[in-house]
Design an enzyme around this catalytic site. Structure first.
Site, PDB file in Angstrom:
ATOM      1  N   ASP A 193       0.922  -1.251   0.105  1.00 40.42           N
ATOM      2  CA  ASP A 193       0.103   0.057   0.060  1.00 40.42           C
ATOM      3  C   ASP A 193       0.827   1.225  -0.097  1.00 40.42           C
ATOM      4  OD1 ASP A 193       0.889  -0.325   2.583  1.00 40.42           O
ATOM      5  OD2 ASP A 193      -1.009  -1.096   3.519  1.00 40.42           O
ATOM      6  N   ASN A 199      -6.943  -3.360  14.281  1.00 40.95           N
ATOM      7  CA  ASN A 199      -8.444  -3.820  13.936  1.00 40.95           C
ATOM      8  C   ASN A 199      -8.574  -5.073  12.921  1.00 40.95           C
ATOM      9  OD1 ASN A 199      -7.294  -2.873  11.542  1.00 40.95           O
ATOM     10  ND2 ASN A 199      -8.933  -1.008  11.358  1.00 40.95           N
ATOM     11  N   HIS A 230      -6.913  -5.330  10.170  1.00 47.19           N
ATOM     12  CA  HIS A 230      -6.716  -5.051   8.657  1.00 47.19           C
ATOM     13  C   HIS A 230      -5.250  -5.842   8.223  1.00 47.19           C
ATOM     14  CE1 HIS A 230      -4.482  -0.970   9.281  1.00 47.19           C
ATOM     15  NE2 HIS A 230      -3.506  -1.884   9.373  1.00 47.19           N
ATOM     16  N   GLU A 243      -9.706  -2.424   5.144  1.00 49.32           N
ATOM     17  CA  GLU A 243     -10.298  -2.230   6.753  1.00 49.32           C
ATOM     18  C   GLU A 243     -11.369  -2.868   6.816  1.00 49.32           C
ATOM     19  OE1 GLU A 243      -8.342  -0.453   8.360  1.00 49.32           O
ATOM     20  OE2 GLU A 243      -7.862   1.303   8.137  1.00 49.32           O
TER      21      GLU A 243
END
Ligand code: PGA
Length: 249
Positions: A67, A136, A138, A143
């Site tokens: 990313d 979380n 990801h 996400e």
């Protein structure tokens, strides 16, 4: 899923480096998927040491990063381009033409994402994907949401991620709210995956990754469906796992 629990961050990093080194030694023109963030820095330092000792040659290795932040240029010290050169590429014999990182400044994002996926396909796909994991769940910047991207795309970051990333920025306002990220399809098509996690703040995400339901609320839970995933995690990150699942080293 193989789960390897190490004593601490250093031994997690060394173990992962041994696996990456094995991959490159067996296939010198390996295609690696690389990650940024705090977690893989120790792995990259170990790989640099192996290169400096003459034990590893990166001259034929091809890399694709997961990313990049939206609207940060490659020479911005907060960009993942900058991170990769600073933490790894400047210290080994990678050929710049063999490095691919999504361009956060691309004028046409759809085209940038399509061409990135095509470049991965043209190289024969990713042999070994390195992943970190968000608190979380990801992976890349996929996400938690009601649906996940299969393909590479411009994505909105969640508040959890923006908060977690703010530690690298002078002010929370400067943390990018968007990023380009490979989709779940790119990650799950990698032949082999190593996911690294260190620290107690990752323990819950690791538990959901290993033994939770497969759900888009925890993108990493989809790794349960992949045939060759290796979790290399330290004791703290493994602290909420059922002991029977684990092979300690
Ligand atoms: P970290 O980030 O390694 O800095 O904890 C991991 C991630 O968000 O994927």
């Amino acid at each position: 899923m193989r789960i390897i629990v190490t004593e601490d961050y250093q031994s997690m990093s060394r173990k992962a480096a041994m696996m990456v080194a094995g991959q490159i030694s067996l296939k010198p023109d390996s295609v690696l998927g690389l990650a940024t963030g705090s977690t893989p820095i120790g792995l990259y330092q170990e790989l640099i040491k192996m290169y400096q000792a003459g034990d590893l040659d990166f001259s034929k290795v091809r890399t694709f990063n997961l990313d990049e932040y939206y609207n940060l240029s490659a020479d911005d010290p907060q960009s993942y381009h900058y991170f990769m050169y600073d933490n790894l590429f400047n210290h080994i014999n990678m050929k710049p033409e063999n490095v691919s990182i999504l361009d956060g400044m691309a004028s046409d994002f759809d085209r940038e994402c399509r061409e990135y996926e095509k470049a991965i396909r043209d190289c024969g796909g990713i042999d070994l994907q390195i992943l970190g994991i968000g608190v979380n769940g990801h992976i890349g910047f996929n996400e938690p949401d009601s649906a996940l991207n299969v393909y590479t795309a411009l994505v909105d970051l969640t508040d959890d991620t923006i908060n977690a990333n703010s530690r690298f920025f002078d002010s929370p306002d400067l943390v990018p709210r968007k990023a380009l990220s490979v989709g779940m399809g790119v990650i799950l098509r990698a032949r082999r995956i190593i996911l690294l996690a260190s620290g107690e703040n990752k323990a819950e995400a690791i538990r959901e990754t290993v033994s939770g339901l497969v759900t888009t609320n925890t993108p990493s839970s989809f790794l349960q469906l992949h045939p060759d995933v290796n979790l290399i995690i330290d004791k703290a990150a493994a602290s909420l796992l059922d002991g029977e699942l684990i092979r300690s080293v």
